[in-house]
Scaffold this active site. Structure first.
Site, PDB file in Angstrom:
ATOM      1  N   ARG A   1      17.694 -29.361  32.403  1.00 48.99           N
ATOM      2  CA  ARG A   1      17.016 -28.736  31.250  1.00 48.99           C
ATOM      3  C   ARG A   1      17.002 -29.638  30.004  1.00 48.99           C
ATOM      4  NH1 ARG A   1      16.132 -26.805  35.047  1.00 48.99           N
ATOM      5  NH2 ARG A   1      16.575 -24.736  35.863  1.00 48.99           N
TER       6      ARG A   1
ATOM      7  N   GLU B   1      20.995 -22.584  26.910  1.00 50.57           N
ATOM      8  CA  GLU B   1      19.690 -23.110  27.339  1.00 50.57           C
ATOM      9  C   GLU B   1      18.628 -22.707  26.309  1.00 50.57           C
ATOM     10  OE1 GLU B   1      18.821 -22.640  31.506  1.00 50.57           O
ATOM     11  OE2 GLU B   1      16.658 -22.538  31.126  1.00 50.57           O
TER      12      GLU B   1
ATOM     13  N   SER C   1      17.248 -17.254  31.458  1.00 57.96           N
ATOM     14  CA  SER C   1      18.699 -17.493  31.385  1.00 57.96           C
ATOM     15  C   SER C   1      19.066 -18.011  29.996  1.00 57.96           C
ATOM     16  CB  SER C   1      19.119 -18.542  32.418  1.00 57.96           C
ATOM     17  OG  SER C   1      18.860 -18.059  33.705  1.00 57.96           O
TER      18      SER C   1
HETATM   19  C1  LIG Z   1      11.451 -14.364  32.292  1.00 58.40           C
HETATM   20  C2  LIG Z   1      11.776 -15.813  32.105  1.00 58.40           C
HETATM   21  C3  LIG Z   1      12.183 -16.562  33.208  1.00 58.40           C
HETATM   22  C4  LIG Z   1      12.474 -17.940  33.052  1.00 58.40           C
HETATM   23  N1  LIG Z   1      12.853 -18.660  34.157  1.00 58.40           N
HETATM   24  C5  LIG Z   1      13.082 -19.979  34.030  1.00 58.40           C
HETATM   25  C6  LIG Z   1      13.441 -20.773  35.174  1.00 58.40           C
HETATM   26  O1  LIG Z   1      13.539 -20.289  36.296  1.00 58.40           O
HETATM   27  N2  LIG Z   1      13.653 -22.103  34.995  1.00 58.40           N
HETATM   28  C7  LIG Z   1      13.525 -22.695  33.763  1.00 58.40           C
HETATM   29  O2  LIG Z   1      13.704 -23.910  33.664  1.00 58.40           O
HETATM   30  N3  LIG Z   1      13.207 -21.967  32.664  1.00 58.40           N
HETATM   31  C8  LIG Z   1      12.973 -20.637  32.766  1.00 58.40           C
HETATM   32  N4  LIG Z   1      12.661 -19.902  31.660  1.00 58.40           N
HETATM   33  C9  LIG Z   1      12.630 -20.538  30.316  1.00 58.40           C
HETATM   34  C10 LIG Z   1      11.235 -21.062  29.903  1.00 58.40           C
HETATM   35  O3  LIG Z   1      10.232 -20.463  30.693  1.00 58.40           O
HETATM   36  C11 LIG Z   1      11.156 -22.575  30.067  1.00 58.40           C
HETATM   37  O4  LIG Z   1      12.145 -23.229  29.284  1.00 58.40           O
HETATM   38  C12 LIG Z   1       9.788 -23.107  29.651  1.00 58.40           C
HETATM   39  O5  LIG Z   1       9.675 -24.437  30.046  1.00 58.40           O
HETATM   40  C13 LIG Z   1       9.528 -22.983  28.155  1.00 58.40           C
HETATM   41  O6  LIG Z   1       8.186 -23.384  27.909  1.00 58.40           O
HETATM   42  P1  LIG Z   1       7.458 -22.985  26.558  1.00 58.40           P
HETATM   43  O7  LIG Z   1       6.120 -23.619  26.541  1.00 58.40           O
HETATM   44  O8  LIG Z   1       7.474 -21.514  26.363  1.00 58.40           O
HETATM   45  O9  LIG Z   1       8.403 -23.691  25.498  1.00 58.40           O
HETATM   46  P2  LIG Z   1       8.995 -23.099  24.122  1.00 58.40           P
HETATM   47  O10 LIG Z   1       9.948 -22.003  24.434  1.00 58.40           O
HETATM   48  O11 LIG Z   1       7.876 -22.781  23.185  1.00 58.40           O
HETATM   49  O12 LIG Z   1       9.790 -24.367  23.608  1.00 58.40           O
HETATM   50  C14 LIG Z   1      10.942 -24.837  24.281  1.00 58.40           C
HETATM   51  C15 LIG Z   1      11.348 -26.186  23.671  1.00 58.40           C
HETATM   52  O13 LIG Z   1      10.337 -27.146  23.967  1.00 58.40           O
HETATM   53  C16 LIG Z   1       9.853 -27.746  22.762  1.00 58.40           C
HETATM   54  N5  LIG Z   1       8.422 -28.035  22.949  1.00 58.40           N
HETATM   55  C17 LIG Z   1       7.461 -27.185  23.367  1.00 58.40           C
HETATM   56  N6  LIG Z   1       6.272 -27.828  23.447  1.00 58.40           N
HETATM   57  C18 LIG Z   1       6.504 -29.109  23.054  1.00 58.40           C
HETATM   58  C19 LIG Z   1       5.687 -30.269  22.910  1.00 58.40           C
HETATM   59  N7  LIG Z   1       4.365 -30.252  23.158  1.00 58.40           N
HETATM   60  N8  LIG Z   1       6.262 -31.419  22.494  1.00 58.40           N
HETATM   61  C20 LIG Z   1       7.588 -31.463  22.214  1.00 58.40           C
HETATM   62  N9  LIG Z   1       8.406 -30.401  22.326  1.00 58.40           N
HETATM   63  C21 LIG Z   1       7.877 -29.238  22.751  1.00 58.40           C
HETATM   64  C22 LIG Z   1      10.097 -26.704  21.685  1.00 58.40           C
HETATM   65  O14 LIG Z   1      10.134 -27.276  20.391  1.00 58.40           O
HETATM   66  C23 LIG Z   1      11.434 -26.135  22.151  1.00 58.40           C
HETATM   67  O15 LIG Z   1      12.497 -26.982  21.730  1.00 58.40           O
HETATM   68  C24 LIG Z   1      12.368 -18.540  31.775  1.00 58.40           C
HETATM   69  C25 LIG Z   1      11.960 -17.763  30.675  1.00 58.40           C
HETATM   70  C26 LIG Z   1      11.671 -16.429  30.835  1.00 58.40           C
HETATM   71  C27 LIG Z   1      11.210 -15.617  29.633  1.00 58.40           C
END
Ligand SMILES: Cc1cc2nc3c(=O)[nH]c(=O)nc-3n(C[C@H](O)[C@H](O)[C@H](O)COP(=O)(O)OP(=O)(O)OC[C@H]3O[C@@H](n4cnc5c(N)ncnc54)[C@H](O)[C@@H]3O)c2cc1C
Length: 305
Positions: free
Chosen positions: A176, A295, A225
């Site tokens: 992660r 995380e 998580s």
């Molecule tokens: C129901 C549920 C289940 C999940 N299951 C998993 C799983 O199985 N495995 C897993 O790994 N994660 C899981 N997650 C967590 C989440 O889905 C992941 O971390 C996902 O990759 C976040 O993507 P996001 O676009 O929403 O990022 P955000 O939550 O918007 O941002 C996360 C981080 O990335 C940075 N970021 C976003 N875009 C950029 C960019 N373009 N450039 C630089 N930095 C950036 C943000 O500043 C922040 O620090 C889950 C979440 C939920 C709600």
């Protein structure tokens, strides 16, 4: 207010969408959080670079927002500029075995594009919400694989505001976390995939989606998580064994279905969720001598919360 320093730039030069006092609860999976001073969706790379340069010059903090699936935003919101790439950086296409996707593309759309083209390698990410930018930043994945496994290269805006293509060989896709991307702005990724029958890819996807639906509290807002898995332990099991499953604080609750999730029952504040996070950390430290690592990304909080 610091943000005033960049208002002339936003008014006269910036190309894209601008919303002042934009409620971040509407932009995150937790449905929690106060407003951003301003939410900006730049129209193109030039506007994005101009915006970052303006923020840097005026010492205005900025934050890249993906789909907010891994964020807990403070009840007072974020003082600075929140930048979303979902509106104008959301193209994806396939050439041969390579798939290119811009940072604001939904991960799920990319998985479907790969599957429709009979390309395998990304289906393990089925059911993980978010954008390509967020998935690359977090090295999102499950035990069987992470997005980093199939990255060919990543396009970033570096600290000098230069657009660079970084080959996967220069990136460490850790659990992660990708250290080289901590301060980068991710513009997109190219993925190296393998041909496979669409039906086989779909079978993996369906299985994973069913397992998630059975094990995760998908009927309530959450961030997935909350904690990373510590070496040799399962967070959900530790929390369960401590009898903390179902514990409620305000509108937040430790999920009965998956104790590694803290859910928003409808009225949770960020303070409610943070209280449970800190309580779990204390109890786990006391009982197991294990320091949990978060995380979830805390946004708008002072450091050391
Ligand atoms: C129901 C549920 C289940 C999940 N299951 C998993 C799983 O199985 N495995 C897993 O790994 N994660 C899981 N997650 C967590 C989440 O889905 C992941 O971390 C996902 O990759 C976040 O993507 P996001 O676009 O929403 O990022 P955000 O939550 O918007 O941002 C996360 C981080 O990335 C940075 N970021 C976003 N875009 C950029 C960019 N373009 N450039 C630089 N930095 C950036 C943000 O500043 C922040 O620090 C889950 C979440 C939920 C709600």
């Amino acid at each position: 207010m610091k943000i005033d320093a960049i208002k002339p730039f936003l008014k006269d030069t910036f190309c894209g969408d601008i919303t002042y006092q934009s409620p971040l609860a509407d932009a995150t999976w937790y449905r929690i959080g106060g407003p951003a001073d301003v939410l900006c969706s730049p129209e193109d790379e030039e506007s994005l670079i101009g915006l970052i340069a303006a923020c840097n010059a005026a010492s205005v903090p900025y934050l890249l927002l993906g789909d907010g699936a891994n964020m807990l935003v403070h009840d007072d919101g974020f003082r600075g500029v929140v930048i979303s790439l979902k509106e104008y950086f959301s193209k994806a296409f396939v050439r041969g075995n390579k798939l290119f996707a811009q940072a604001g593309t939904y991960l799920n759309d990319v998985l479907l594009l790969a599957m429709d083209n009979g390309l395998s390698g990304l289906e393990y990410l089925s059911g993980i919400p978010g954008t390509i930018g967020g998935a690359l930043y977090m090295n999102a994945g499950i035990d069987q694989g992470t997005i980093g496994d199939v990255v060919f290269s990543i396009s970033v805006l570096d600290a000098n505001l230069q657009i660079r293509s970084v080959p996967a060989s220069e990136l460490d896709f850790l659990y992660r976390r990708v250290p080289q991307l901590q301060d980068a702005i991710i513009l997109g990724g190219t993925f190296d995939l393998q041909p496979k029958a669409e039906a086989d890819i779909r079978a993996v996807r369906t299985d994973l989606l069913q397992r998630r639906a059975a094990r995760q509290p998908l009927d309530h807002p959450s961030c997935g998580s909350v904690f990373k898995r510590p070496e040799g332990h399962f967070v959900g099991k530790m929390i369960q064994d401590l009898g903390l499953k179902g514990l409620i604080h305000g509108g937040a609750r430790i999920s009965e279905r998956h104790a590694g999730f803290i859910i928003n029952t409808g009225t949770a504040t960020a303070a409610d969720v943070l209280w449970l996070i800190q309580y779990i950390e204390e109890q786990v430290q006391k009982a197991y001598d294990v320091t949990l690592e978060r995380e979830v990304k805390l946004v708008g909080f002072a450091e050391n919360y």
